[in-house]
Structure formats: C-alpha cells, structure tokens
Design an enzyme around this catalytic site. Structure first.
Site, PDB file in Angstrom:
ATOM      1  N   SER A 231      35.544   6.825 -57.605  1.00  0.00           N
ATOM      2  CA  SER A 231      36.014   5.466 -57.324  1.00  0.00           C
ATOM      3  C   SER A 231      36.860   5.370 -56.071  1.00  0.00           C
ATOM      4  O   SER A 231      37.552   4.382 -55.874  1.00  0.00           O
ATOM      5  CB  SER A 231      36.819   4.937 -58.509  1.00  0.00           C
ATOM      6  OG  SER A 231      37.979   5.731 -58.693  1.00  0.00           O
TER       7      SER A 231
ATOM      8  N   LYS B 296      43.295  -0.319 -63.983  1.00  0.00           N
ATOM      9  CA  LYS B 296      43.583  -0.384 -62.554  1.00  0.00           C
ATOM     10  C   LYS B 296      44.271  -1.696 -62.195  1.00  0.00           C
ATOM     11  O   LYS B 296      45.155  -1.724 -61.321  1.00  0.00           O
ATOM     12  CB  LYS B 296      42.283  -0.224 -61.757  1.00  0.00           C
ATOM     13  CG  LYS B 296      41.692   1.177 -61.891  1.00  0.00           C
ATOM     14  CD  LYS B 296      40.371   1.322 -61.163  1.00  0.00           C
ATOM     15  CE  LYS B 296      39.828   2.743 -61.314  1.00  0.00           C
ATOM     16  NZ  LYS B 296      38.543   2.936 -60.627  1.00  0.00           N
TER      17      LYS B 296
END
Length: 800
Positions: free
Chosen positions: A705, A748
C-alpha cells in the site's frame, strides 16, 4: 482300589502261602516271563501294585498269564519314556511278580493287581508278536539284620521316615501298610520300601533296584531320604507362607464383606460398583443418545457390571461411562430470537461497532425465520483490546445460550482437539467434548480464542483437526478419539477470534464468516471510558462515585499520550493505575475528592508514552503515507533524496519487507520512465544516486500500500517542490501507473484523523469502503479517489 481292599487281598495271599507251607521262589517263579514296560518309575519287590495296560498284545499277555499256574509277570522300566517300547529301550533289571487279581477287563484295556516278589536280570529278550518275553535270572535277598552296620543304617532310615511322617502325614499310611506285611529287621526289604516312598526320578530309583548289595543299596536309599526330607521341609515352609498370606487376605476379605453387609443393612451406603451403575443408569434416563452411542453405553455398562473393582480395566471403563453419560445428549437451551433485546444487550455492553452489531442482529433475524442458527461459524478479526471476546459473551446472552471459551493459542497437539485413544494411560476427550460437558447443553456458544496463533509440531496439526469441527457438513457427527461415537456439534454456534488472517490456514478460513472489528477513534475511546472503564475501575478499587473525577481534556490527553493503540486494554490499565494511586491517598487519610486534570497526568502516569505525531511538511522529497498494522492504523512518512554521482543507483533503507522493496522498485521505474512528463531532465537518474528511506528503521514494515507514496516522494525530490500540507495517501502502484486497491480503510482513516491530516488520497476501488464508514470519521476530511497516478499527482501538487 481302597486301603481295605488291599489289606484283604494281602491276607488272602498270606493265607494261601501258609496253607501250602513254605515254597522257595525258584520253585514258584518260571525262568521265562512276559515283560510289561513301566513308566516313569520302576517297581520294587514286596509291594502290592495296581496296574493297567491298554495295548492289545499286552492285554492278551496278561490274560494268558492268568491261565498259567504261576501267574508270573515281569516289570521293567523303560530307558527313554519318549521312545516306543522295544528290546533296546528296556533296562536289564526288573521285578517279577504274581498277578493277584484282575480288577477290570474291557475294550479299553485291563486293570489288575500285582504282588511283586524278587528282582531279576534279563538274559535274553525277544519281541514276540508285540509282546516282550524275557529269559531271566532271579536275584534273591538274604537276611542281614544281625550285621550291626546294617542295623544302624536301618535305624537311620526308620528315623528319617519318622521325620517325614511328621512333615507329611500321607507317609504314615504307607508305613502302616509296610509294617503289616513285613518286619523292620530285613534291611533289604526296608531299603526297597523307603526308596518307593521318595519322589526321586525313575533313573535314580532304577539304580537302587539294580544295586544287589544290600549295604550299598541302603546307603543310597538313605541319601535319597535325606534329600526327600529337605524337599518336604522346604515345601512345608512355602506352603505355610502361602497359607498365612491367603489366610490374611481371606480374613480381610471376609471382614470387608461383613462391613459391606452391615452398612447395607443399616442403610449407610451401597456397594461402590452398585452405586456407580445406578448413577449411570439414572443419567441415561435423562439423555437422548443416538443409536451408535446407545449401543456403546449398553455394551460398556454390561461389561462394567462383570468387572472387579480391583482390575485395571474397571477404572478405564468407569471413566469412559462417566464421560458418555455426563455429556448433554439431546439437551438444548431455548433460543431467544428477540432482535430488539439483542440490540439492547449489544448496545449495553459495547459502544460503537455498529457494523458488527448490525451483522449480529441480521444473524439472529435469520435464525428467527429459519428456526435455528446451525451451520454458522463467525470469525471476529481485529486488533487486541477491541472487545472480540466480550462480543461473544454478549451474543450468548442475547440468544439465551450458555457461553464457554477456550484458547487455541500455542496449541500444538491435535489430541487436544480430538482427544486420546482410551488405551493410553491418562487418556481424556478433546477440548470440544470437555466444552460440551462444561456447557451442559448441546447448543452453547463456543468461543475459540486466538485461532490465528494455533501451531503445528511433530505431534500433529491441530488446525487440520479443526476442519471437521468447523465444517457444517461434517460436525453433525463429530467423532472424538476417546468417545469413538458420533456427537452432534451442528447446533453449536462457534465464534473464533483472531488478530490477523494471514496465519490462519486457507481451508480453515474458508469455513468461517469473517467480521472485522477496527480500532476506536478518540471520541469512541472517551465514550467507552466514561460508560464502562471508569465506573468499573471505581468499583474494583473500592471507590465511590464522585471520589475520583477525570476531566474531559485529561481523558483526551490520556488517550492520546498513553493509550493510542487500536483497542482499549491499555486505556483500561492506565485508568486502573490512576485509581490505585487515588485509593492509596484515600487510605492514608485524604477525604476531599480527587479531580484529575491534564497537568496531573504526568504525576500519576509518568511521561507520555506516545509523542505527538509530527508531520513533516514543506520539505521536498517527504510524503506522509498511511499504513495498517495488527495494532490498528498508523502514519508512515517516506523520505527520498538524491546525490550527484557519475553512475546511477538506488537504495532503500528502513527494514522493509519484500513487498515494500518491490513497491519501491516499481515506483523508481515508473518515475524514471516518466521523467519528461513530470518536469525533470531525461538524464536525471543517470547522474544521481537515489536513497529512499522509511523512518523508524527498527520497526519491520511490509505491505502492498506504499507504492503511490514512494512515487510521490521521488517526484517531489526531483522537482524540489513539497507536496501540499496536511496530506496523507495510500495505494499500490503498477508499472503502467494504475492505482490498486488496499485494505484497512477504517484503520488508516482513524490514523489520519489522529495525526491531524485533512486531505486523503485513496484508490478509486476503495470508494465503497470509505462510504461505509461512520459519519463522525468522515467529517472534516477532504478525500480524493485515484484511478491512475496522474490523479494522485494532481491532488498532491495542487496549489492550495
């Protein structure tokens, strides 16, 4: 033949002899005799011996002998009892005798009585039509009682015989019989009689028979008698010891039996085995076993009734029956499918987690429509301390089922899942059968904690053993190794918990429905602390409401500086520490309430564990990324710099995993392929050595990511232009510039809010995940979704 019959026959024989006067043996006994082979001992003279023969030829020989005037027959010992009768297998010295009477004669043979007379030596021996016939020479005994030496030997023999009679009374009858027929003054006759009483083997007795010298013969017999005396003494000693032991055991046995009978009559207690059998039968009346289990219980119970309590198998069978009859066969608790009640219980026990609560109420609604909730295995996945185990308890409470929890963490032996064979010492059923026993119903809620930490070793693979348990198509007839009968687990609601899914084997994960529990944001933690943690801590530390107050700003500072993890376990421990110190102050005399402010926290808890997440802004080559960890979400700053060099090069540092190293190389290649498009000289990388660094090098980092973040850092470094302020991004990059989706959107987003970021970039494929987030998480954020890297570039280097 009885003793009385023998005495009568002897009297008749003596009367006949006396009526006819004295007759020499040489005149009575013929020189030729038919021979009967003896096994395993020889015959001695002056004895009355019952005999039986079955061989047809020998039977005919006995019958013909009875027709002769002398009725004489020879008796000789065979050399080897294992070999057949024959001239070569016969000793040369035997005893001649007269057949006194035939007792029985039929198809099976003939039984007769022989009065032995004198020794003979075989001169010639013929085998005539299966009957041995010998020409013999007789060896007559002489009176030697006047010899003092022989008389002394005779007295020694008699003395030894007396001792034998005292030890073994059976010898007394033989001695009486001998005294009735002969005198003790004949040493030859005495030695023959004494030898016949001993238990010596046939060859030793044959040597006595073959010793014609009376002096040598009586000496040999005396030695045999001494041996016999020692053997009799030892035998008597052993017999006495055995009798004493048996007598003691019998005495104890009778006393125990009498005690049992007395207690039974008084109604104090029943016999142990009877009590056990009645207990098992009483249990069986309340159970509904399947046919195979019913047969097993019936067979074992019948066997148990026949076993003695002292036997080893008794306890094995008893334990097996105990387990079979204590399990809740056919016992079910009534399920509650009240959705409103379930939602109230979940809201009462947990704050937030609306997506999880919705899924559980849906689950209960399906059970209401279907009538049962069998066939469902849930897996709650999330960081430590987010309430996975307590959710399982709330589900059991909402359904009205019993709850049982056990941990799979570190389990390495598959026998803990499926049990041990009953043949092993200390064998027990597996964890699931034990759980069913403890739960007391066939439809409990079983929580399998730490399923992601299950191990494997040479003792087996417990994860593979779980496949049968957690498969709705198989667990209806789960077979534990100890029970060895099918038990229905299909009505059990299994709830597994895990911190991550990576370590769960794919076949096992395929059998479970995964429900993710993300971490809590600051607002949620504050609400949880107010509703649950602080009141619970006050109660557990003996404090009253109002004695300790934690102000709102102090609670926020506590969460941000000392308990920033995804769950609330550390927050609870910090609150406990506050309460312990407050309790000490009250215990030492303080009376006024304690109000904790933000300034007081370092006094109670020490310096903050977490520093404020510093976001580097306005520096070319520095970009803030967003990462997911097993503890929740975190910010991940990435730095890039270039050094002038005669040759190009690329280096990564920061303890990166293989996936992140690949991401950095893809980002490097992508930027190098689009230098002109992003305003750099085409030979920029040919003249610069590039260094990419991810700070906190002691912490391992890996995951797909960070590609777009690394590419943005490289472009910012080349252009010498920083990215816009309060920006965070995440997403994986391909060589063609496409932005791939990522996981952990909620974690996140929480990390971005905690760090104060206002502008976020997510992959376009994650738009649906972000839309599902609660409004309080999305509030105040400017979120952009990128399909290709050019979308990221536009946002990252925008003027505002």
């Amino acid at each position: 033949m009885s003793q009385k019959d023998i005495e009568v026959l002897e009297a008749e024989t003596d009367d006949n002899t006396e009526s006819s006067g004295l007759v020499l043996a040489s005149e009575v006994l013929p020189a030729g005799l038919p021979i009967i082979p003896l096994r395993p001992r020889p015959a001695f003279p002056n004895m009355l011996i019952p005999m039986a023969v079955q061989d047809p030829q020998q039977v005919q020989a006995v019958k013909r002998t009875m027709e002769t005037p002398a009725r004489a027959i020879g008796l000789a010992l065979v050399k080897d009892p294992e070999k057949p009768d024959g001239p070569d297998n016969l000793h040369s010295v035997g005893v001649a005798g007269k057949i006194v009477k035939i007792m029985q004669a039929d198809e099976d043979g003939v039984q007769f009585l022989v009065n032995t007379l004198d020794r003979f030596s075989i001169r010639e021996l013929d085998d005539n039509s299966g009957v041995l016939f010998a020409n013999v020479a007789y060896q007559y005994g002489t009176e030697l009682s006047v010899n003092p030496e022989l008389k002394a030997y005779s007295m020694a023999v008699i003395s030894t015989l007396k001792e034998l009679v005292q030890i073994n009374p059976l010898y007394s009858e033989e001695i009486k019989l001998f005294l009735g027929r002969s005198s003790l003054d004949d040493p030859g006759r005495l030695s023959d009689f004494a030898a016949s009483l001993t238990s010596a083997d046939g060859q030793e007795l044959q040597q006595v028979l073959e010793t014609f010298d009376v002096r040598k013969r009586i000496d040999m017999v005396l030695n045999l008698l001494k041996k016999e005396l020692e053997v009799s003494r030892l035998q008597t000693k052993i017999t006495k010891q055995i009798e004493e032991k048996i007598s003691q055991q019998q005495r104890e046995f009778f006393l125990r039996e009498q005690l049992k009978a007395i207690k039974k009559e008084l109604g104090l207690e029943k016999e142990g085995k009877t009590t056990e059998v009645e207990k098992f039968e009483e249990r069986l009346k309340q159970l509904k076993l399947n046919p195979e289990a019913q047969r097993a219980v019936t067979d074992e119970l019948e066997k148990f009734k026949l076993l003695e309590p002292a036997s080893a198998e008794y306890h094995v069978t008893r334990n097996y029956l105990d387990w079979l009859t204590i399990l809740p066969w056919g016992k079910y608790s009534k399920d509650s499918y009240n959705i409103d009640k379930a939602r109230r219980i979940l809201d009462r026990d947990h704050h937030g987690l609306n997506d999880v609560k919705d899924r559980i109420t849906e689950f209960i609604a399906v059970g209401k429509m279907k009538g049962d909730i069998s066939g469902s295995i849930l897996c709650l996945v999330g960081p430590p301390g987010v309430g996975k185990t307590s959710i399982g308890k709330s589900i059991a409470d909402a359904l009205g089922r019993t709850f049982y929890r056990f941990s799979l963490g570190g389990m390495r032996d598959e026998a803990e899942i499926k049990g041990h064979r009953r043949t092993y010492i200390g064998a027990m059923p597996g964890k699931f059968v034990q759980a069913m026993k403890s739960a007391g119903s066939s439809n409990p809620v079983l929580m399998l904690d730490e399923i992601d930490k299950i191990g494997a070793s040479f003792q087996g693979d417990p994860a593979s053993a779980l496949l049968e348990v957690l498969d709705p198509e198989q667990n209806g007839s789960f077979r534990d190794h100890y029970l060895d009968v099918p038990f229905d687990l299909s009505n059990v609601l299994f709830i597994a918990t895990a911190n991550q899914l990576d370590t769960i084997p794919a076949p096992l994960l395929d059998r479970m429905e995964v429900i993710r529990l993300s971490g809590y944001v600051l607002e949620e933690k504050m609400e949880i602390a107010k509703r649950y943690l602080i009141p619970k801590a006050l109660k557990n530390h003996g404090l009253k409401n109002g004695q300790v107050t934690i102000r709102k700003e102090a609670l926020a500072a506590l969460i941000d500086g000392w308990a920033r993890e995804a769950g609330v376990r550390t927050l609870e421990n910090r609150i406990k520490k506050l309460m312990r110190q407050a309790a000490r102050e009250f215990a030492t005399g303080r009376s006024e309430p304690i109000v904790v402010t933000g300034k007081d926290l370092p006094v109670y808890l020490g310096q903050p564990v977490f520093s404020t997440e510093e976001i580097f802004e306005g520096v070319p080559g520095v970009v803030t990324g967003l990462a997911w960890t097993s503890m929740g979400g975190a910010t991940l700053p990435i730095e890039a710099t270039a050094m002038a060099s005669k040759s190009k090069g690329f280096r990564q540092t920061g303890q990166l995993g293989n996936v992140m190293i690949e991401s950095s190389e893809i980002a490097y290649s992508f930027v190098m392929a689009h230098l002109k498009e992003y305003g750099a000289a085409e030979d920029y990388f040919d003249t610069h050595f590039v260094h990419l660094h991810v700070p906190a090098g002691a912490t391992p980092k890996d995951g797909p990511s960070a590609g777009v973040t690394m590419a943005t850092a490289l472009i910012s470094m080349m252009q010498g232009r920083p990215v816009r302020k309060k920006l965070g991004m995440t997403g994986e990059l391909t060589l063609t510039g496409r932005v791939l989706p990522i996981g952990g959107v909620k974690e996140k987003t929480i990390a971005a809010r905690r760090a104060g970021l206002k502008v976020l970039i997510f992959p376009d494929a994650n738009k649906k995940d972000f839309a599902e987030l609660p409004d309080y998480l999305k509030e105040g954020l400017e979120v952009h979704f990128a399909r290709e890297y050019k979308d990221v570039y536009k946002v990252a280097f925008a003027s505002k």
